[in-house]
Design a protein around this motif. Structure first.
Motif, PDB file in Angstrom:
ATOM      1  N   ARG A  77       0.742  -1.251  -0.138  1.00  0.00           N
ATOM      2  CA  ARG A  77       0.080   0.055   0.085  1.00  0.00           C
ATOM      3  C   ARG A  77       0.808   1.281  -0.098  1.00  0.00           C
ATOM      4  O   ARG A  77       1.857   1.275   0.758  1.00  0.00           O
ATOM      5  N   VAL A  78       0.563   2.262  -0.875  1.00  0.00           N
ATOM      6  CA  VAL A  78       1.026   3.483  -0.712  1.00  0.00           C
ATOM      7  C   VAL A  78      -0.001   4.464  -0.545  1.00  0.00           C
ATOM      8  O   VAL A  78      -1.391   4.378  -1.144  1.00  0.00           O
ATOM      9  N   TYR A  79       0.171   5.590   0.018  1.00  0.00           N
ATOM     10  CA  TYR A  79      -0.980   6.553   0.323  1.00  0.00           C
ATOM     11  C   TYR A  79      -0.872   7.850  -0.327  1.00  0.00           C
ATOM     12  O   TYR A  79       0.112   8.583   0.093  1.00  0.00           O
ATOM     13  N   GLN A  80      -1.803   8.230  -0.850  1.00  0.00           N
ATOM     14  CA  GLN A  80      -2.016   9.343  -1.696  1.00  0.00           C
ATOM     15  C   GLN A  80      -0.980   9.858  -2.722  1.00  0.00           C
ATOM     16  O   GLN A  80      -0.578  11.060  -2.504  1.00  0.00           O
ATOM     17  N   LEU A  81      -0.461   8.869  -3.253  1.00  0.00           N
ATOM     18  CA  LEU A  81       0.511   9.138  -4.363  1.00  0.00           C
ATOM     19  C   LEU A  81      -0.061  10.208  -5.212  1.00  0.00           C
ATOM     20  O   LEU A  81       0.675  11.037  -5.887  1.00  0.00           O
ATOM     21  N   SER A  82      -1.651   9.863  -5.495  1.00  0.00           N
ATOM     22  CA  SER A  82      -2.341  10.677  -6.370  1.00  0.00           C
ATOM     23  C   SER A  82      -3.680  10.696  -5.952  1.00  0.00           C
ATOM     24  O   SER A  82      -3.951   9.877  -4.770  1.00  0.00           O
ATOM     25  N   ASP A  83      -4.536  11.206  -6.577  1.00  0.00           N
ATOM     26  CA  ASP A  83      -5.843  11.112  -6.095  1.00  0.00           C
ATOM     27  C   ASP A  83      -6.542   9.977  -6.531  1.00  0.00           C
ATOM     28  O   ASP A  83      -7.609   9.189  -5.878  1.00  0.00           O
ATOM     29  N   SER A  84      -5.994   9.247  -7.531  1.00  0.00           N
ATOM     30  CA  SER A  84      -6.343   7.785  -7.896  1.00  0.00           C
ATOM     31  C   SER A  84      -5.381   7.009  -8.734  1.00  0.00           C
ATOM     32  O   SER A  84      -4.582   6.301  -8.211  1.00  0.00           O
ATOM     33  N   HIS A  85      -5.353   7.277 -10.125  1.00  0.00           N
ATOM     34  CA  HIS A  85      -4.492   6.402 -10.739  1.00  0.00           C
ATOM     35  C   HIS A  85      -2.982   7.159 -10.841  1.00  0.00           C
ATOM     36  O   HIS A  85      -2.624   7.924 -10.443  1.00  0.00           O
ATOM     37  N   ILE A  86      -1.932   6.192 -10.939  1.00  0.00           N
ATOM     38  CA  ILE A  86      -0.486   6.169 -10.757  1.00  0.00           C
ATOM     39  C   ILE A  86       0.089   6.151 -12.014  1.00  0.00           C
ATOM     40  O   ILE A  86       1.553   6.431 -11.954  1.00  0.00           O
ATOM     41  N   ASP A  87      -0.349   5.831 -13.137  1.00  0.00           N
ATOM     42  CA  ASP A  87       0.463   5.563 -14.325  1.00  0.00           C
ATOM     43  C   ASP A  87       0.785   6.785 -15.095  1.00  0.00           C
ATOM     44  O   ASP A  87       1.379   6.608 -16.160  1.00  0.00           O
ATOM     45  N   SER A  88       0.571   7.987 -14.426  1.00  0.00           N
ATOM     46  CA  SER A  88       1.214   9.201 -14.906  1.00  0.00           C
ATOM     47  C   SER A  88       2.168   9.671 -13.752  1.00  0.00           C
ATOM     48  O   SER A  88       2.698  10.817 -14.046  1.00  0.00           O
ATOM     49  N   MET A  89       2.321   8.968 -12.865  1.00  0.00           N
ATOM     50  CA  MET A  89       3.127   9.420 -11.820  1.00  0.00           C
ATOM     51  C   MET A  89       4.404   8.407 -11.843  1.00  0.00           C
ATOM     52  O   MET A  89       5.514   8.756 -11.473  1.00  0.00           O
ATOM     53  N   VAL A  90       4.254   7.039 -11.951  1.00  0.00           N
ATOM     54  CA  VAL A  90       5.252   6.072 -11.855  1.00  0.00           C
ATOM     55  C   VAL A  90       5.086   5.055 -12.672  1.00  0.00           C
ATOM     56  O   VAL A  90       3.685   4.285 -12.808  1.00  0.00           O
ATOM     57  N   LEU A  91       5.662   4.463 -13.481  1.00  0.00           N
ATOM     58  CA  LEU A  91       5.841   3.249 -14.397  1.00  0.00           C
ATOM     59  C   LEU A  91       7.172   2.571 -14.157  1.00  0.00           C
ATOM     60  O   LEU A  91       8.138   2.986 -14.230  1.00  0.00           O
ATOM     61  N   ALA A  92       7.116   1.009 -14.357  1.00  0.00           N
ATOM     62  CA  ALA A  92       8.204   0.368 -14.155  1.00  0.00           C
ATOM     63  C   ALA A  92       8.594  -0.177 -15.916  1.00  0.00           C
ATOM     64  O   ALA A  92       7.664  -0.606 -16.528  1.00  0.00           O
ATOM     65  N   LEU A  93       9.671   0.359 -16.202  1.00  0.00           N
ATOM     66  CA  LEU A  93      10.093   0.087 -17.393  1.00  0.00           C
ATOM     67  C   LEU A  93      10.794  -1.279 -18.054  1.00  0.00           C
ATOM     68  O   LEU A  93      11.004  -1.589 -18.778  1.00  0.00           O
TER      69      LEU A  93
END
Length: 375
Positions: free
Chosen positions: A243-259
Motif C-alpha cells: 500500500r502507498v498513500y495519496q501518491l495521487s487522487d487515484s491513478h498512478i500511471d502518470s506518476m510512476v511506471l516500471a520500464l
C-alpha cells in the motif's frame, strides 16, 4: 494464447486497445468531479479554471472534430502494435442507441470502453473487474465480455469485485475536501437515498503497479482502502500487496511506471519517497517537465481531464521498446539517452479524454511470470 500478464514491461504478445466510437460528452456529477478532482482544480498555462457545475448533473459536450481525431489516433495505435507483432483485441463499441444506464439508485450517461486499463486488473492468469469509480462507467467492462469470455474458455480465471450501490453517501470525500479549491464545493451533506450503505469499495486497476508477484496499490480514500482489503484477501498466497498513500487522487500511471526490473519512470524525484522501501532502491528516469506547446490550444468550454504529465503514460512493448507520444520530444530524447527504442505515436487529445497509451491498453499476454523483483 492463454492469459498471462504479471508485469508492465516483459515482451507483449496480446493486448486490448480501447474504442472511442460514439464518444459524445462528459457528464459532470458527483462521482465524475470527485474522480477528476486533482486535475479539475488546476489551471495550467492557458487552460481556463472551471466554474462549479449546476446542481445535479450537467453534460459537457465534446466537439466532433476532437472525437474524429481521437478515433483516428486510437486506430493508429492498434495498427502500430500489430506492426510490432502484437495480437490486438478490441471491445464492442457503444451502440448509438445506448445513451444512459440505470441502477436502483441513479442513472448516468454512457461512455465507450476507451481507457480499458482502468476497470480491469490482470494478475497472472486472472481477470479482475474492479469496482468502478465513475457512474457513467459502471457497466463498461461488459463491452469487453467477448474478449474475456475467450480467455476464460482458454483457462483464465474471471472475477468481478463487489459492485457498489454508488449513492452519494457511498463516496469518501475526505481527499477532495482536504485539497482546497476546484470546481466542487466540499461534500458535507450528500443527498439521501434509501439505498445508502455507507462507504463502499471503489477502486480502479490503474491505481496499481504490477511487478511480478508484487502489486503496489495507491490509496487516497476509504473507498480505495476497502477495495485493497478485498484484493489482499482474494490474492493471498499468490501476490503481495504493498500500500502507498495519496501518491495521487487515484491513478498512478502518470506518476510512476516500471520500464524493466530495476528501472522506474517517475514524474519527479519526490514520487520515490511514497514507494515501498525495496522500490526506492531502483534506478529512476525523471524527464524534464513538458512544454506548453506540446498540447493543442483548447477553447474555454473544453473540459481538461488530465495534467500535462499525461505523456508519461507510456506503453512498454518489451524491456527496451516503448510507445511514446510524438508530441512529447523531451520524453522521447530522455528515453533514447537511456538506450530505449522509442516508437513515436500520435495522440493529440489525451487531455480531453483522460488517458495515454498505458490507459488505452490492457495487456493480457506478456512473457513474464510471478518473479520476485523486490527481494
Amino acid at each position: 494464447m492463454k492469459l498471462n500478464s504479471f508485469d508492465e514491461w516483459s515482451p507483449l504478445r496480446e493486448v486490448v486497445v480501447g474504442s472511442a466510437v460514439n464518444y459524445t460528452s462528459h457528464e459532470r456529477e458527483l462521482s465524475f468531479d470527485l474522480f477528476f478532482h486533482d486535475n479539475l482544480v488546476r489551471s495550467e498555462w492557458y487552460y481556463p479554471r472551471l466554474s462549479a457545475p449546476s446542481a445535479g448533473k450537467s453534460a459537457s459536450a465534446i466537439k466532433q472534430r476532437y472525437v474524429d481525431e481521437l478515433n483516428e489516433d486510437v486506430e493508429n495505435i492498434a495498427r502500430i502494435l500489430e506492426s510490432l507483432g502484437v495480437l490486438v483485441h478490441r471491445p464492442m463499441p457503444v451502440h448509438p442507441s445506448t445513451n444512459e444506464v440505470k441502477t436502483l439508485a441513479w442513472s448516468a450517461s454512457v461512455v465507450p470502453a476507451l481507457n480499458v486499463r482502468d476497470n480491469t486488473l490482470i494478475v497472472g492468469d486472472e481477470i479482475i473487474e474492479t469496482p468502478p469509480m465513475i457512474r457513467s462507467r459502471y457497466f463498461e467492462t461488459q463491452l469487453l465480455s467477448p474478449v474475456f469470455a475467450d480467455y476464460f474458455r482458454s483457462g483464465a480465471r474471471w472475477t468481478v469485485m463487489p459492485r457498489p450501490l454508488m449513492t452519494d453517501a457511498s463516496f469518501d470525500p475526505s481527499y477532495a475536501n482536504s485539497n482546497a479549491g476546484g470546481p466542487i464545493e466540499p461534500v458535507q451533506d450528500p443527498e439521501k437515498s434509501p439505498y445508502d450503505v455507507g462507504y463502499e469499495m471503489m477502486f480502479d486497476a490503474a491505481q496499481c503497479l504490477r511487478l511480478g508477484r508484487d502489486i503496489v496499490a495507491n490509496i487516497a480514500t476509504a473507498n480505495h482502502a476497502l477495495a485493497v482489503d478485498w484484493l489482499e484477501r482474494h490474492l493471498e498466497g499468490r501476490f503481495r500487496i504493498h500500500r502507498v498513500y495519496q501518491l495521487s487522487d487515484s491513478h498512478i500511471d502518470s506518476m510512476v511506471l516500471a520500464l524493466r526490473p530495476g528501472l522506474l519512470l517517475v514524474r519527479s524525484p519526490e514520487v520515490v519517497d511514497y514507494l515501498p522501501a525495496a522500490l526506492q532502491k531502483w534506478d529512476t528516469i525523471v524527464p524534464p517537465p513538458p512544454e506548453s506547446n506540446n498540447f493543442p490550444v483548447y477553447d474555454d468550454d473544453d473540459l481538461i481531464l488530465t495534467s500535462p504529465y499525461i505523456d508519461l503514460n507510456v506503453l512498454s512493448v518489451d524491456p527496451y521498446t516503448v510507445l511514446v507520444n510524438d508530441a512529447c520530444p523531451e520524453l522521447v530524447r530522455t528515453l533514447e539517452r537511456h538506450k530505449f527504442t522509442v516508437v513515436p505515436v500520435r495522440h493529440r487529445h489525451r487531455r480531453l479524454f483522460g488517458g495515454g497509451f498505458h490507459c488505452f491498453t490492457l495487456d493480457t499476454v506478456r512473457d513474464g511470470g510471478p518473479e520476485d523483483y523486490l527481494n
